[in-house]
Design an enzyme around this catalytic site. Structure first.
Site, short mmCIF file in Angstrom:
data_model
loop_
_atom_site.label_atom_id
_atom_site.label_comp_id
_atom_site.label_asym_id
_atom_site.label_seq_id
_atom_site.Cartn_x
_atom_site.Cartn_y
_atom_site.Cartn_z
N ASP A 1 9.78 -38.57 71.22
CA ASP A 1 10.76 -37.60 71.56
C ASP A 1 11.86 -37.53 70.30
O ASP A 1 12.84 -38.10 70.26
CB ASP A 1 11.63 -37.86 72.86
N ASN B 1 6.66 -36.77 75.01
CA ASN B 1 6.14 -35.38 75.61
C ASN B 1 6.75 -34.28 74.75
O ASN B 1 6.26 -33.18 74.65
CB ASN B 1 6.78 -35.50 76.95
N HIS B 2 7.89 -34.56 74.02
CA HIS B 2 8.53 -33.48 73.20
C HIS B 2 7.62 -33.14 71.89
O HIS B 2 8.14 -32.33 71.19
CB HIS B 2 9.80 -33.80 72.77
N HIS C 1 5.58 -44.08 75.01
CA HIS C 1 6.78 -43.18 75.47
C HIS C 1 7.12 -43.53 76.77
O HIS C 1 8.22 -43.57 77.03
CB HIS C 1 6.55 -41.87 75.20
N HIS D 1 14.84 -40.79 87.44
CA HIS D 1 14.14 -39.61 86.31
C HIS D 1 12.79 -40.09 85.90
O HIS D 1 12.89 -41.25 85.43
CB HIS D 1 15.23 -39.57 85.34
N HIS D 2 11.88 -39.28 85.90
CA HIS D 2 10.39 -39.46 85.39
C HIS D 2 9.89 -40.93 86.20
O HIS D 2 9.00 -41.53 85.79
CB HIS D 2 10.57 -40.01 83.94
N HIS E 1 11.69 -42.24 76.89
CA HIS E 1 11.37 -41.02 77.95
C HIS E 1 12.43 -41.13 78.96
O HIS E 1 13.16 -40.01 79.11
CB HIS E 1 10.06 -41.50 78.52
FE LIG Z 1 10.22 -37.91 77.17
#
Ligand SMILES: [Fe+2]
Ligand SMILES: *[C@@H]1O[C@H](CO)[C@@H](O)[C@H](O)[C@H]1NC(C)=O
Ligand SMILES: *[C@@H]1O[C@H](CO)[C@@H](O)[C@H](O)[C@H]1NC(C)=O
Ligand SMILES: *[C@@H]1O[C@H](CO)[C@@H](O)[C@H](O)[C@H]1NC(C)=O
Ligand SMILES: *[C@@H]1O[C@H](CO)[C@@H](O)[C@H](O)[C@H]1NC(C)=O
Length: 467
Positions: A195, A232-233, A317, A326-327, A354
């Site tokens: 990211d 992911n970004h 990540h 979160h996540h 992440h």
């Molecule tokens: Fe991420």
């Protein structure tokens, strides 16, 4: 320890924090530091985004390791107006002869954005442990930088890595980078946990934000290698914009030496540096049985020679152990596929990003389960890695404040603050990890942990049979 028992649990936790000796305590710690919820981006006219003066001057200069052993460097930069020169001139500090290396340039389009000329030049066969100067650009726009090569790979080579994840380009991002640069422990190479720019969060994945990010990190990344992990970004998958090639901007901009570790993709690869063997994995590429990444890792782990590189470090990540809401559980599928290998090959530590918080696990594994035996609880396992999440570089999504309560017993320390980490290898048996919260002074360690090398200096026997 006997003395500690007279205090109440809170006092004990406080004492752990003060002593940074969390090994003494059985229960995990949740740091109660609370930061503001949202970090604004630095405006486009910020000093950190300034374009270097001169027509077509090279910008966004960054370097990474360019081969398996650390004698190569990939130098990358962008010229905005025309191709310019692909040449890098470089010379060791004590030499007057300038060497010349020729690179290439690539470009890409993304929706209605067209990139500048993205140059990549690999220089090889450098001397170990040597400072090199290098120059790129033409005429009035020549820019000069320097870097230092690592020592020759060897079991007792001390080396200091920095850890930064989920950086983005907010005021907090700038504080994280500044703290890393000012930390007296002096990280020599950044292990970046994915990211990068967060460009995909801007309208139409505004790729000019990839450019501003490249200019922001240049002040560090032009002088020391940043080892890249994709997050992911970096996907930039946008069918609504007819952009369906995952990782397109990232893979044009950030070259890595994947071929030298027999990988077929820049998204997973390995390098050796000092006494460390670094394995980079991709949470957003297929990793199930028979996929290219699975086969590569299966064949890669047996190649690690702990008598040459005692420290086996994996970067990915998405964390596979996290107690943050979160996540939560996003790393579970990769855990199921890869965790037993991490235990079998005694990986020392798995770093991930992440989750925009910090967390350090105990040495635990959860590999006994099969679909019929019901044995699915994490257990203490001295052959297992420590899992450290450092997704707290300061991006605009804000911190991941929600945590699973109560804190599970696999979690040793967690806190939703921005910061960076330092992994300081002393020799084949000892490495010292510290996490540095942005709100503290540069030298303050908010959490720390002495690593005993899992191969050379294990603390206990595994509870789980080796296969
Ligand atoms: Fe991420
Ligand atoms: C790309 O398209 C968007 C939306 O129409 C627009 O706001 C932006 O200015 C365009 N950018 C370029 C470089 O043409
Ligand atoms: C970023 O940090 C550097 C110092 O490390 C400082 O010189 C600069 O002014 C900061 N920029 C912004 C926009 O915060
Ligand atoms: C966590 O606690 C459970 C229940 O007491 C125990 O079975 C398990 O081994 C513990 N795990 C760790 C990592 O301490
Ligand atoms: C390795 O480093 C640790 C921590 O600095 C030190 O205590 C130990 O003596 C060192 N081992 C050797 C063999 O030098």
């Amino acid at each position: 320890m006997a003395l500690l028992k007279v205090f109440d649990p809170c006092a004990i936790c406080l004492l752990c924090l003060v002593l940074s000796a969390s090994e003494l305590c059985n229960g995990g710690i949740t740091g109660n530091f609370l930061r503001k919820e949202y970090s604004p981006d630095m405006p486009l006219d910020s000093d950190v985004f300034q374009v270097p003066p001169g027509y077509n001057a090279p910008q966004q200069v960054h370097i990474t390791q360019g081969d398996t052993d650390g004698r190569g460097v990939i130098i990358s930069w962008i010229t905005p107006d025309e191709p310019g020169s692909d040449t890098v001139l470089y010379w060791s500090e004590n030499s007057k002869n300038k060497n010349r290396a020729e690179g290439i340039f690539v470009r890409y389009k993304f929706f209605n954005y067209t990139s500048g000329y993205i140059h990549h030049c690999t220089i090889k066969n450098l001397e170990y442990n040597t400072k090199y100067m290098y120059e790129i650009g033409i005429g009035y726009t020549i820019r000069r930088f320097w870097f230092k090569t690592p020592p020759r790979t060897g079991p007792d080579v001390p080396y200091t890595f920095g850890l930064i994840g989920d950086l983005g380009q907010t005021h907090d991002s700038n504080v994280t980078l500044t703290h890393y640069e000012s930390n007296p422990k002096k990280g020599k190479t950044v292990l970046f946990l994915g990211d990068l720019s967060y460009s995909n969060d801007y309208p139409f994945h505004d790729n000019t934000r990839w450019d501003t990010w490249g200019r922001f990190i240049e002040r560090n990344a032009a002088y020391q290698p940043w080892i890249w992990t994709a997050g992911n970004h970096e996907l930039d998958f946008a069918p609504q914009l007819e952009e369906t090639t995952p990782f397109k901007p990232y893979m044009h901009r950030y070259y890595v030496p994947f071929a030298s570790s027999h990988s077929t993709s820049p998204l997973w690869y390995s390098i050796k540096r000092g006494s460390a063997y670094l394995i980079v994995l991709s949470s957003y590429s297929a990793y199930g049985k028979s996929t290219p990444q699975y086969k590569w890792l299966r064949d890669e782990l047996p190649k690690v020679d702990r008598s040459k590189t005692p420290w086996l470090i994996a970067l990915m990540h998405c964390p596979i152990y996290t107690s943050n809401s979160h996540h939560f559980m996003e790393g579970e599928t990769m855990r199921v596929v890869f965790e037993s290998w991490f235990v079998k090959y005694k990986v020392d530590v798995v770093f991930s990003g992440h989750v925009h918080a910090y967390e350090r696990s105990k040495r635990i594994s959860n590999i006994a389960y099969n679909i019929v035996n019901g044995m699915c609880t994490p257990v203490d396992d001295q052959s297992a890695p420590v899992y450290i999440t450092i997704g707290d570089g300061g991006n605009h999504d804000g911190p991941a404040i929600g945590m699973m309560e109560p804190q599970p017993n696999f979690s040793a320390y967690r806190e939703a603050s921005f910061g960076h980490g330092i992994f300081d290898i002393k020799n084949r048996t000892h490495a010292y990890f510290s996490w540095h919260r942005n709100q503290d002074g540069y030298a303050v360690e908010a959490d720390s942990f002495w690593f005993h090398n899992s191969y050379w200096n294990p603390l206990g026997k595994s509870f789980v049979a080796q296969h």
